[in-house]
Structure formats: structure tokens, C-alpha cells
Design an enzyme around this catalytic site. Sequence first.
Site, mmCIF file in Angstrom:
data_model
loop_
_atom_site.group_PDB
_atom_site.id
_atom_site.type_symbol
_atom_site.label_atom_id
_atom_site.label_comp_id
_atom_site.label_asym_id
_atom_site.label_seq_id
_atom_site.Cartn_x
_atom_site.Cartn_y
_atom_site.Cartn_z
ATOM 1 C CB CYS A 57 -14.137 0.862 -0.171
ATOM 2 S SG CYS A 57 -13.370 2.534 0.146
ATOM 3 C CD GLN A 105 -13.052 -2.358 -0.588
ATOM 4 O OE1 GLN A 105 -12.054 -2.364 0.134
ATOM 5 N NE2 GLN A 105 -14.195 -2.841 -0.396
ATOM 6 N NE ARG A 128 -10.005 -5.749 0.501
ATOM 7 C CZ ARG A 128 -9.323 -4.657 0.834
ATOM 8 N NH1 ARG A 128 -10.069 -3.712 1.314
ATOM 9 N NH2 ARG A 128 -7.928 -4.478 0.869
ATOM 10 C CG HIS A 184 -8.396 -0.109 -2.867
ATOM 11 N ND1 HIS A 184 -7.690 -1.167 -2.602
ATOM 12 C CD2 HIS A 184 -9.098 0.252 -1.758
ATOM 13 C CE1 HIS A 184 -7.768 -1.577 -1.169
ATOM 14 N NE2 HIS A 184 -8.727 -0.600 -0.797
ATOM 15 C CG ASP A 215 -13.685 5.971 -1.054
ATOM 16 O OD1 ASP A 215 -13.684 5.925 0.032
ATOM 17 O OD2 ASP A 215 -12.636 5.804 -1.869
ATOM 18 N NE ARG A 273 -3.938 0.655 2.030
ATOM 19 C CZ ARG A 273 -5.133 0.561 2.494
ATOM 20 N NH1 ARG A 273 -5.239 1.247 3.597
ATOM 21 N NH2 ARG A 273 -5.896 -0.098 1.887
HETATM 22 N N1 NVA Z 1 -10.147 6.369 -1.562
HETATM 23 C C1 NVA Z 1 -9.602 6.097 -0.062
HETATM 24 C C2 NVA Z 1 -10.072 4.620 0.217
HETATM 25 C C3 NVA Z 1 -9.742 3.928 1.463
HETATM 26 C C4 NVA Z 1 -9.941 2.612 1.667
HETATM 27 C C5 NVA Z 1 -8.292 6.322 0.222
HETATM 28 O O1 NVA Z 1 -7.374 6.079 -0.858
HETATM 29 O O2 NVA Z 1 -8.061 6.861 1.129
HETATM 30 N N1 CP Z 2 -11.340 -0.501 2.417
HETATM 31 C C1 CP Z 2 -10.178 -0.610 2.813
HETATM 32 O O1 CP Z 2 -9.181 -0.555 1.997
HETATM 33 O O2 CP Z 2 -9.736 -0.266 4.193
HETATM 34 P P1 CP Z 2 -8.298 -0.132 4.919
HETATM 35 O O3 CP Z 2 -8.010 1.274 4.625
HETATM 36 O O4 CP Z 2 -8.938 -0.103 6.446
HETATM 37 O O5 CP Z 2 -7.459 -1.263 4.545
#
Ligand code: NVA
Ligand code: CP
Length: 306
Positions: free
Chosen positions: A260, A134, A288, A131, A220, A104
Site C-alpha cells: 500500500c 486501500q 486510490r 484501511h 506492509d 484518518r
Molecule cells: N499499516 C500502515 C498503513 C499505512 C498506509 C499504517 O497503519 O501505518
Molecule cells: N497507502 C496510504 O494510505 O498512504 P498514505 O499514508 O500516504 O495516505
Amino acid sequence: MPPRHYLQFKDFSVDEYAYLFERTAWIKRKFKNYEPWHPLFDRTLVMIFEKASTRTRLSFEAGIQQLGGFAVYLNTRDSQLGRGEPVEDAAEVISRMSDLVMIRTFEQAILERFAARSRVPVINGLTNEFHPCQVLADVYTYIEHRGSIRGKTVAWIGDANNMCHTWLQAAEVLDFTVHVSTPPGYTVDPQLAGVVPGGHYRCFADPMEAVRGADLVTTDVWTSMGFEHETDDRLSAFADWQVDAAMMAQAKPDALFMHCLPAHRGEEVTAEVIDGPQSVVWDEAENRLHVQKALMEYLVLGRMES
Ligand code: NVA
Ligand code: CP
């Protein structure tokens, strides 16, 4: 042979998704019946986090253990990754000591550089751009509740972020349509999303129009990780893009709602919607675990007989 990676949704074909969704159902059933399944016995997953996470860390860590393997957690604060070691050097070393890597991070380009040097499969656990794990879980959740997503309409309301881009790629691969509505100034860049302009998606200035007749409504956070300095501007720009009961009423009566998570009730969605009967957010979160177990098994061992 170079390893296979999962860096964005379009890395896999429609046939591979059909296999993964079937395999997920099989793996999930075994898990629910407390039947052990250890195809990745003694294998090591390295998880690298440059951003916060609850679901992604938990689902990968629990998932690899349930498949018989182990997880090692690294973050940029406590490792040399945050102190300027070249990504390629890190990839060489980490992939010599592991069987699978999940990352990540911020730019997709960092993930791609790591993958290009890695000796083992690399999975995108979220980047600024995408992502895929997800949306893999989200499509699987749709199929569980409603059957095939082919030919259906998904309404994306809010920011043209990593989740939005991934839905747009999923629509191309799995042949459905996305209706996107974003505030002015936050519109989709098809090049960044890696999709054909206007191919499987249509943009709407009015979110109520985008949602009309949709089979699935999804949104989101308005401010994704890494964009926190824009929070104040975004709060005002996105105010009319809140998914509420009036908006859900424009969709098909049996439309699902997805998010998500983490969610901000009172911002991108009302409590009435996310905690209401059309919401499947807890199934999405749980799935997930199951889809990623199928994904890890596939990347390390290839196709298996169910
Ligand atoms: N769009 C959000 C998703 C979090 C799981 C982010 O990137 O923070
Ligand atoms: N939806 C998701 O990826 O959640 P986290 O940021 O908690 O991993």
C-alpha cells in the site's frame, strides 16, 4: 434516512463492489481522456487527519475537486479536535457544514462514534483496525491486471495490521482465500478483524508455505503508525518475513506483488521485488484516486448510469 457510511470493507455487498469496480473503470476512462465529470459540483468534503498521509490526502483532495467539489483539511493539532471536544459534538457541527467526511484516526471506535452522529456519509481513511479504501484500490488493481479475484489466493506476509484485517474482510465479501503468515506474537485476531475464524483465510507459520501457489503476494510496513514505540522489537521479530525474490518464486509465475506504500526497502520487501516486473505498486497508488471518486459519488448520489 440515516446516511450510508464506509467504515470497513464488509459495509458493502458483493453487488455494490461489482457496481463500484465498473463505475471506477468508467470514471478512470473519462479522467484519462480529459473529459470533465462534475457530479459533486459545489459539494464539500471534510478530511480529518489524526495521522500522517501522502496518498490518502492527495487522492481525496484531488478526487473531490475533479468531481466538481471542494475539500477542507482539518488535523488534530490545529483544530478543537485535539483539545478534548467530544467526537459527537464535532460530528454534529462538521456534518452540518459538509456533504461528506473522510477520517484518518486511531481507534475504529472513534470513527464509529463520529459516524453514528454524522448527518452525512463518513469514509474510513485508515484506522488502527482497517484501511478499506486501500484494499478497494488493491482489488480494483488486481482486476485490471488479472480479471476477477473470486477463487484466487492472496498471500499476506508480515503484520496482522489494518491492511491485513481489511484483506481478510475482502476475502469474505468477494469470495477468495488469504494465506496469512505472521511472526509468533503478531498473529491474526479474527474478532478484531471482524471475520469468521478460519473462514476465508489460513494461517501459516512459514511465510514460504503461505506464498506457495499464490496469485498475489502482499505485505506492509512492520510498524504501523501509532505503534512506533514497538519498532525495535518488531525489526527483529519480523526479520524472516521479508518478501524477497526467493519468496516470490514460490508464488505462481504470473503472481502480482502489492504494497500500500509507504515502503521500507530492505525491511518488509527487497528493492528487487518492489521495483521488479511483478510489482504493481504505482498502479495501486494511482487507483486510490479512481476508486475513491466512484466511492464518493456513490455515497452522495447513489447508483449512476454509466
Ligand atoms: N499499516 C500502515 C498503513 C499505512 C498506509 C499504517 O497503519 O501505518
Ligand atoms: N497507502 C496510504 O494510505 O498512504 P498514505 O499514508 O500516504 O495516505
